[in-house]
Design an enzyme around this catalytic site. Structure first.
Site, short mmCIF file in Angstrom:
data_model
loop_
_atom_site.label_atom_id
_atom_site.label_comp_id
_atom_site.label_asym_id
_atom_site.label_seq_id
_atom_site.Cartn_x
_atom_site.Cartn_y
_atom_site.Cartn_z
N LYS A 9 11.96 22.75 19.97
CA LYS A 9 11.44 21.41 19.72
C LYS A 9 10.80 21.42 18.34
CE LYS A 9 8.18 17.93 21.43
NZ LYS A 9 7.19 17.59 22.48
N ASP A 41 2.92 11.26 32.17
CA ASP A 41 4.29 10.78 31.91
C ASP A 41 5.28 11.47 32.85
OD1 ASP A 41 6.20 9.23 30.67
OD2 ASP A 41 6.57 10.65 29.05
#
Length: 203
Positions: free
Chosen positions: A84, A175
């Site tokens: 990432k 989330d």
């Protein structure tokens, strides 16, 4: 998946299909073995420091405004990871929650973090375990006929155990959704995506 974890999963599956009533002494043994696995993982080294040049990018998996996700191979170990890489617009302040979480927390039901990618002393990205079967919401439509009771129970149990761990540390994911549950090569689900995780007391 480790042999010990496979053995535990088999025991859980056999227990469920046997239709035995709860409470049952077998559960005590199974939960004890799960705790042993968690203790083993606590003793592992938490993370490494990588350079972007340590990897070969095989494919770009996903891009958003915060980061680009690459399928990579580590040149030294030849292991496959998910990189990432933070975008130039993403400052360390914006990534502080994920950095803090990766530095301090670890659990078997959470996507394994291997290390930070750095340029000089600045963190430029994260190296995670590569989840070859994608997200739960993309996985289910193509495997709906193969989904059995054991797989369903495994998903629910691991999400519950992962959330229980976060709550025990006073952390809120904020989330959690099927797109943030990743499936590995052994079809084991893991909670992921910690950009928005918060410790309400600290915040």
């Amino acid at each position: 998946m480790k042999p010990k974890e496979k053995d535990i999963l088999t025991k859980i599956s056999n227990f469920i299909t046997s239709k035995k009533e709860l409470p049952n002494p077998e559960w005590t043994t199974i939960f004890s073995e799960i705790e042993d696995c968690n203790e083993e993982e606590k003793n592992q080294k938490r993370f490494n420091i990588f350079n972007e040049n340590d990897f070969i990018k095989l494919r770009t998996l996903y891009v958003n405004e915060k980061a680009t996700f690459h399928f990579v191979i580590h040149l030294e170990s030849l292991y496959i990871f998910m990189m990432k890489k933070l975008s130039k617009e993403t400052t360390l302040k914006k990534a502080k929650n994920e950095i803090y979480f990766c530095e301090n927390y670890y659990h078997r039901c959470i996507t394994k973090f291997y290390g930070f990618m750095k340029e000089d002393t600045k963190i430029t990205g994260f190296i995670y375990e590569y989840m070859s079967n994608g997200t739960l919401d993309s996985f289910l439509p193509y495997h709906i006929k193969e989904i059995n009771y054991t797989f369903t129970i495994t998903i629910l149990a691991r999400i519950y155990e992962g959330l229980e761990y976060l709550y025990s540390k006073s952390l809120i994911h904020r989330d959690l959704k099927p797109a943030n549950i990743l499936i590995d090569h052994d079809f084991i689900p893991n909670i992921s995506d910690f950009d928005t995780i918060l410790h309400p007391i600290n915040e």
